[in-house]
Design a protein around this motif. Structure first.
Motif, PDB file in Angstrom:
ATOM      1  N   GLU A 127      -2.415   0.060  -7.596  1.00 45.95           N
ATOM      2  CA  GLU A 127      -3.694  -0.606  -7.370  1.00 45.95           C
ATOM      3  C   GLU A 127      -3.888  -0.857  -5.881  1.00 45.95           C
ATOM      4  O   GLU A 127      -2.923  -0.919  -5.123  1.00 45.95           O
ATOM      5  CB  GLU A 127      -3.744  -1.928  -8.143  1.00 45.95           C
ATOM      6  CG  GLU A 127      -3.632  -1.754  -9.654  1.00 45.95           C
ATOM      7  CD  GLU A 127      -3.613  -3.078 -10.388  1.00 45.95           C
ATOM      8  OE1 GLU A 127      -3.501  -4.127  -9.710  1.00 45.95           O
ATOM      9  OE2 GLU A 127      -3.709  -3.080 -11.626  1.00 45.95           O
ATOM     10  N   LEU A 128      -5.153  -1.017  -5.476  1.00 47.73           N
ATOM     11  CA  LEU A 128      -5.441  -1.316  -4.075  1.00 47.73           C
ATOM     12  C   LEU A 128      -6.007  -2.724  -3.903  1.00 47.73           C
ATOM     13  O   LEU A 128      -5.412  -3.535  -3.216  1.00 47.73           O
ATOM     14  CB  LEU A 128      -6.394  -0.262  -3.492  1.00 47.73           C
ATOM     15  CG  LEU A 128      -5.823   1.158  -3.385  1.00 47.73           C
ATOM     16  CD1 LEU A 128      -6.851   2.108  -2.780  1.00 47.73           C
ATOM     17  CD2 LEU A 128      -4.545   1.173  -2.551  1.00 47.73           C
ATOM     18  N   PHE A 145     -10.570  -5.197  10.134  1.00 49.91           N
ATOM     19  CA  PHE A 145     -11.591  -4.671   9.236  1.00 49.91           C
ATOM     20  C   PHE A 145     -11.345  -5.152   7.811  1.00 49.91           C
ATOM     21  O   PHE A 145     -10.247  -5.579   7.455  1.00 49.91           O
ATOM     22  CB  PHE A 145     -11.608  -3.134   9.281  1.00 49.91           C
ATOM     23  CG  PHE A 145     -10.311  -2.482   8.865  1.00 49.91           C
ATOM     24  CD1 PHE A 145     -10.075  -2.127   7.537  1.00 49.91           C
ATOM     25  CD2 PHE A 145      -9.328  -2.192   9.806  1.00 49.91           C
ATOM     26  CE1 PHE A 145      -8.887  -1.517   7.159  1.00 49.91           C
ATOM     27  CE2 PHE A 145      -8.134  -1.579   9.444  1.00 49.91           C
ATOM     28  CZ  PHE A 145      -7.918  -1.240   8.118  1.00 49.91           C
ATOM     29  N   ARG A 146     -12.403  -5.059   7.008  1.00 47.63           N
ATOM     30  CA  ARG A 146     -12.328  -5.416   5.594  1.00 47.63           C
ATOM     31  C   ARG A 146     -12.195  -4.158   4.739  1.00 47.63           C
ATOM     32  O   ARG A 146     -12.848  -3.149   4.995  1.00 47.63           O
ATOM     33  CB  ARG A 146     -13.580  -6.184   5.162  1.00 47.63           C
ATOM     34  CG  ARG A 146     -13.783  -7.521   5.871  1.00 47.63           C
ATOM     35  CD  ARG A 146     -15.122  -8.136   5.471  1.00 47.63           C
ATOM     36  NE  ARG A 146     -15.401  -9.381   6.165  1.00 47.63           N
ATOM     37  CZ  ARG A 146     -15.127 -10.587   5.700  1.00 47.63           C
ATOM     38  NH1 ARG A 146     -14.553 -10.710   4.512  1.00 47.63           N
ATOM     39  NH2 ARG A 146     -15.429 -11.667   6.394  1.00 47.63           N
ATOM     40  N   ALA A 147     -11.355  -4.230   3.738  1.00 46.19           N
ATOM     41  CA  ALA A 147     -11.204  -3.152   2.764  1.00 46.19           C
ATOM     42  C   ALA A 147     -10.398  -3.702   1.593  1.00 46.19           C
ATOM     43  O   ALA A 147      -9.628  -4.661   1.752  1.00 46.19           O
ATOM     44  CB  ALA A 147     -10.497  -1.942   3.374  1.00 46.19           C
ATOM     45  N   ASN A 148     -10.575  -3.116   0.423  1.00 41.33           N
ATOM     46  CA  ASN A 148      -9.799  -3.503  -0.764  1.00 41.33           C
ATOM     47  C   ASN A 148      -9.881  -5.005  -1.067  1.00 41.33           C
ATOM     48  O   ASN A 148      -8.914  -5.620  -1.517  1.00 41.33           O
ATOM     49  CB  ASN A 148      -8.317  -3.107  -0.600  1.00 41.33           C
ATOM     50  CG  ASN A 148      -8.137  -1.620  -0.409  1.00 41.33           C
ATOM     51  OD1 ASN A 148      -8.901  -0.811  -0.944  1.00 41.33           O
ATOM     52  ND2 ASN A 148      -7.116  -1.240   0.355  1.00 41.33           N
ATOM     53  N   ASP A 149     -11.032  -5.593  -0.800  1.00 45.32           N
ATOM     54  CA  ASP A 149     -11.268  -7.017  -1.063  1.00 45.32           C
ATOM     55  C   ASP A 149     -10.328  -7.920  -0.259  1.00 45.32           C
ATOM     56  O   ASP A 149     -10.026  -9.046  -0.673  1.00 45.32           O
ATOM     57  CB  ASP A 149     -11.113  -7.327  -2.562  1.00 45.32           C
ATOM     58  CG  ASP A 149     -12.159  -6.626  -3.401  1.00 45.32           C
ATOM     59  OD1 ASP A 149     -13.238  -6.318  -2.854  1.00 45.32           O
ATOM     60  OD2 ASP A 149     -11.895  -6.385  -4.595  1.00 45.32           O
ATOM     61  N   LEU A 151       0.844  -1.192   0.000  1.00 41.97           N
ATOM     62  CA  LEU A 151       0.000   0.000   0.000  1.00 41.97           C
ATOM     63  C   LEU A 151       0.884   1.248   0.000  1.00 41.97           C
ATOM     64  O   LEU A 151       1.950   1.253   0.627  1.00 41.97           O
ATOM     65  CB  LEU A 151      -0.906   0.000   1.233  1.00 41.97           C
ATOM     66  CG  LEU A 151      -1.944  -1.123   1.331  1.00 41.97           C
ATOM     67  CD1 LEU A 151      -2.691  -1.025   2.661  1.00 41.97           C
ATOM     68  CD2 LEU A 151      -2.918  -1.080   0.163  1.00 41.97           C
ATOM     69  N   PRO A 152       0.464   2.293  -0.680  1.00 35.58           N
ATOM     70  CA  PRO A 152       1.305   3.506  -0.741  1.00 35.58           C
ATOM     71  C   PRO A 152       1.372   4.228   0.600  1.00 35.58           C
ATOM     72  O   PRO A 152       0.409   4.232   1.375  1.00 35.58           O
ATOM     73  CB  PRO A 152       0.592   4.361  -1.797  1.00 35.58           C
ATOM     74  CG  PRO A 152      -0.827   3.900  -1.793  1.00 35.58           C
ATOM     75  CD  PRO A 152      -0.771   2.428  -1.478  1.00 35.58           C
TER      76      PRO A 152
END
Length: 331
Positions: free
Chosen positions: A60-61, A102-106, A9-10
């Protein structure tokens, strides 16, 4: 499992109420970041990112997962999430504190306390890099692993297994107290659902049953890893890999070289923890811890001259083993 080659991740990205500062580390299963929360407090965030199943390019994330890998990826994601939820319920000074998930970015993220200090692996390497190449003291080993096993007992009492106990996953705070990091239970669950064999164990520290797809795992599996970690503190290197030991076991000979450096009681305990047959090992961490705490020699077993001789023999054994493993011969 393949090494992590996915783009992290950036830096500066805000996600789930946290801001990414930098990548700390990565492996075949996950990427770990240093981040800050809304109050500016430092946290560590572990991202589920199995390199064998998911690809993420720079910029991309969400990762790209091929349709053929999607079901397996989701199984691992579910296990990672459930493991984070279980760990979040554990409050123990020798277990990494999970603050949030937590869920994020699949994918899924596990937020943990960020601690200042260094890993036991770094401590061993630093100790070995000293000019005298000293061994870690028995007092240090008994103190640290008594506390490590306090944490591991709490894990087992919650019907969890660690399955990746190794010096790199034992973190020493600035005050010297250890904490267990980076649980491997989700990785092992994923391993059993991948049609191809991707090794998710750490060679040298993994019990032989972790090399088998359908073997029964239990507290005795973590006991093997505890023995391997103590061995690494004694020798400065991992023990012989358990799958190689099934063919040609050299550990009995190596353990003999510790006589004069460590007590007979400690050497015997490590030998029993490292038994290849899981039924021959101590079946609980408590049994190992009890022996570590109670079975302490009242006085040194060996004189200074005997210890000096043992150090020399042990150094010779290390050199011989290094040359054998790297196919080096004397000229």
């Amino acid at each position: 499992m393949p090494a992590q080659n996915n783009s992290p991740l950036p830096e500066g990205l805000e996600i789930g109420g946290y801001r990414i500062v930098k990548k700390i580390s990565s492996g075949g299963f996950s990427i770990v970041y240093l981040a800050t929360d809304e109050r500016g407090q430092s946290v560590a965030i572990k991202e589920y990112m199995p390199a064998a199943l998911a690809q993420r390019k720079q910029g991309e994330l969400p990762p790209y997962v091929t349709p053929g890998n999607l079901n397996t990826y989701r199984i691992g994601l579910k296990c990672f999430f459930e493991e984070g939820r279980a760990l979040a319920s554990i409050y123990h000074p020798n277990i990494v504190r999970v603050l949030n998930f937590f869920r994020a970015n699949d994918t899924v993220y596990m937020v943990m306390n960020y601690e200042s200090g260094r890993s036991l692996q770094e401590h061993v390497i630093r100790n070995r890099s000293k000019e005298q190449k000293d061994v870690l003291s028995e007092r240090f080993i008994r103190r640290v692993f008594t506390q490590v096993m306090n944490g591991l007992r709490e894990v087992h009492s919650n019907r969890l297994l660690h399955l990746d106990v190794k010096p790199a996953n034992i973190y020493l705070r600035m005050d010297g107290t250890p904490i267990l990091l980076d649980f491997g239970a989700a990785r092992q669950t994923l391993q059993r659902d991948i049609t191809k064999t991707y090794p998710m164990y750490t060679p040298g520290f993994a019990a032989p049953e972790l090399y088998k797809r359908d073997a029964e795992l239990g507290p005795w599996t973590d006991v093997y890893s505890i023995g391997a970690c103590i061995y690494a503190c004694m020798s400065g290197m991992p023990p012989q890999e358990s799958d190689q030991r099934l063919k040609d076991d050299k550990m009995t000979q190596v353990l003999r070289s510790f006589r004069g450096l460590y007590s007979t009681q400690l050497i015997s305990m490590v030998e029993r923890c490292l038994r290849l047959n899981s039924l021959e090992r101590p079946q609980t961490v408590y049994a190992v811890q009890k022996e570590l705490v109670n079975n302490v020699p009242e006085r040194p077993e060996f004189s200074l001259s005997e210890r000096a001789g043992a150090r020399w023999r042990h150094l010779q054994e290390r050199v011989t083993r290094f040359m054998r493993e790297n196919n080096i011969t004397w000229f």
